[in-house]
Design a protein around this motif. Structure first.
Motif, mmCIF file in Angstrom:
data_model
loop_
_atom_site.group_PDB
_atom_site.id
_atom_site.type_symbol
_atom_site.label_atom_id
_atom_site.label_comp_id
_atom_site.label_asym_id
_atom_site.label_seq_id
_atom_site.Cartn_x
_atom_site.Cartn_y
_atom_site.Cartn_z
ATOM 1 N N LEU A 90 0.848 -1.195 0.000
ATOM 2 C CA LEU A 90 0.000 0.000 0.000
ATOM 3 C C LEU A 90 0.888 1.252 0.000
ATOM 4 C CD1 LEU A 90 -3.191 0.503 0.610
ATOM 5 C CD2 LEU A 90 -2.346 1.350 2.780
ATOM 6 N N THR A 96 -2.581 8.081 7.995
ATOM 7 C CA THR A 96 -1.930 7.049 8.801
ATOM 8 C C THR A 96 -0.893 7.661 9.747
ATOM 9 O OG1 THR A 96 -2.348 5.512 6.997
ATOM 10 C CG2 THR A 96 -0.714 4.822 8.614
ATOM 11 N N GLY A 123 0.364 -5.649 10.191
ATOM 12 C CA GLY A 123 0.119 -5.386 8.765
ATOM 13 C C GLY A 123 0.952 -4.209 8.321
ATOM 14 N N THR A 124 2.266 -4.359 8.376
ATOM 15 C CA THR A 124 3.164 -3.199 8.235
ATOM 16 C C THR A 124 3.311 -2.702 6.802
ATOM 17 O OG1 THR A 124 5.245 -2.308 9.072
ATOM 18 C CG2 THR A 124 5.356 -4.474 8.002
ATOM 19 N N ASN A 191 -3.109 -0.321 10.605
ATOM 20 C CA ASN A 191 -3.912 0.254 9.526
ATOM 21 C C ASN A 191 -4.318 -0.922 8.634
ATOM 22 O OD1 ASN A 191 -5.032 1.727 7.436
ATOM 23 N ND2 ASN A 191 -3.048 2.195 6.493
ATOM 24 N N ALA A 214 -4.336 -5.468 0.748
ATOM 25 C CA ALA A 214 -4.000 -4.362 1.652
ATOM 26 C C ALA A 214 -5.180 -3.415 1.828
ATOM 27 C CB ALA A 214 -2.798 -3.588 1.116
HETATM 28 N N1 GLN Z 1 0.818 -0.223 7.588
HETATM 29 C C1 GLN Z 1 0.968 0.109 6.207
HETATM 30 C C2 GLN Z 1 0.495 1.530 5.983
HETATM 31 O O1 GLN Z 1 -0.182 2.061 6.797
HETATM 32 C C3 GLN Z 1 0.220 -0.858 5.312
HETATM 33 C C4 GLN Z 1 -1.253 -0.922 5.577
HETATM 34 C C5 GLN Z 1 -2.004 -1.870 4.670
HETATM 35 O O2 GLN Z 1 -1.394 -2.509 3.808
HETATM 36 N N2 GLN Z 1 -3.304 -1.935 4.845
HETATM 37 O O3 GLN Z 1 0.794 2.154 5.003
#
Ligand code: GLN
Length: 286
Positions: A90, A96, A123-124, A191, A214
């Motif tokens: 993403l 964010t 979910g980094t 996120n 994502a």
């Molecule tokens: N944590 C990552 C971001 O906020 C990826 C989040 C996601 O893939 N949903 O950009």
């Protein structure tokens, strides 16, 4: 007479909005000539060489077809860091950064009272949240998970580029399963994909080019948020804080999920358009 291939004439001839054309050209000036963005003004009579011109035509046409600028130039600024991005992750969004602000505030509070704060980013993706936290809070101990090995490769490469590889531990798997145990954290940030599967936004703009996993839970938009919130109590220390990003119309449902789990002090943060986009709460003290 040859065609005028100066930067000025490329800029005036393109069908792209001029700010976008300038970003792409600045990228090419850096890549092919190691020139700063200011060359777009200072050397606007400069003609691109054949290779740079070919790159320009390719980027211009991809952008005209809707490909996100961040993927075309391979990077995006987020909080105080620059991240490499590619279609496997993403593209980090400004809203964010609210999660990072909330996380840092909490880390500061904890660091005053005890020692190093343990922080989890579920979910980094590109590593955005985890790396911004590690960069800003040198004492924080950061763990970041993702289900996608492609995303983790990008996140690890970002960690290396930023000199933060020793500060963040990356683990692969589905939400808390990635941890492979009952580690406890002071702060959990996430996120997650929260767009409902039939939401028309999925077929518009940048989202068309981003990894579907994502963006959406392939359900009503709340299933990942639910898993993350329901697992929080088992992975937070007493008084630990969880903060999640969600859609502009999901704050009531997210608050309800949190209160169902006995989480306290439920609170919100709003984005630049005034929409509630982040909800956070605390685990009880005992
Ligand atoms: N944590 C990552 C971001 O906020 C990826 C989040 C996601 O893939 N949903 O950009």
């Amino acid at each position: 007479m040859g065609q005028d291939l100066s930067l000025r004439s490329l800029l005036s001839a393109t069908l792209l909005p001029s700010n976008e054309a300038r970003i792409l050209l600045a990228h090419l000036l850096d890549k092919h000539y190691q020139l700063p963005r200011s060359a777009l003004l200072a050397h606007d009579d400069m003609e691109l060489n054949e290779q740079a011109l070919e790159d320009w035509r390719a980027l211009e046409s991809k952008r005209l077809q809707g490909e996100p600028i961040a993927y075309l130039i391979g990077k995006r600024g987020f909080y105080s860091i620059e991240l490499q991005v590619a279609p496997g992750v993403l593209i980090p969004r400004p809203e964010t950064e609210l999660l990072v602000d909330i996380g840092l505030r909490e880390i500061q509070r904890i660091t005053k009272e005890t020692e190093a704060a343990q922080v989890l980013d579920l979910g980094t993706g590109s590593g955005a949240i985890a790396l911004a936290i590690a960069h800003e809070a040198p004492s924080a101990i950061v763990t970041a998970t993702d289900q996608s090995s492609e995303a983790l490769e990008i996140a690890k490469s970002n960690a290396k580029h930023l000199g933060l590889e020793s500060r963040v531990q990356f683990m692969q798997g589905n939400w808390y399963e990635a941890l492979g145990g009952n580690a406890l954290f002071d702060v959990i940030l996430s996120n997650p994909p929260y767009i409902a599967h039939q939401d028309p936004h999925l077929t518009q703009g940048d989202l068309r080019f981003e990894p579907i996993s994502a963006l959406t839970d392939h359900g009503n938009g709340l299933t990942c948020l639910e898993t993350i919130i329901q697992g929080a109590v088992n992975h937070l220390k007493p008084m630990g804080l969880i903060a999640v990003e969600h859609g502009f119309d999901q704050s009531q449902q997210v608050s309800r999920l949190m209160s169902n789990e006995g989480l306290l002090n439920i609170n919100h943060a709003v984005d630049l358009s005034g929409h509630i986009r982040v909800t956070f709460a605390r685990k009880a003290s005992s």
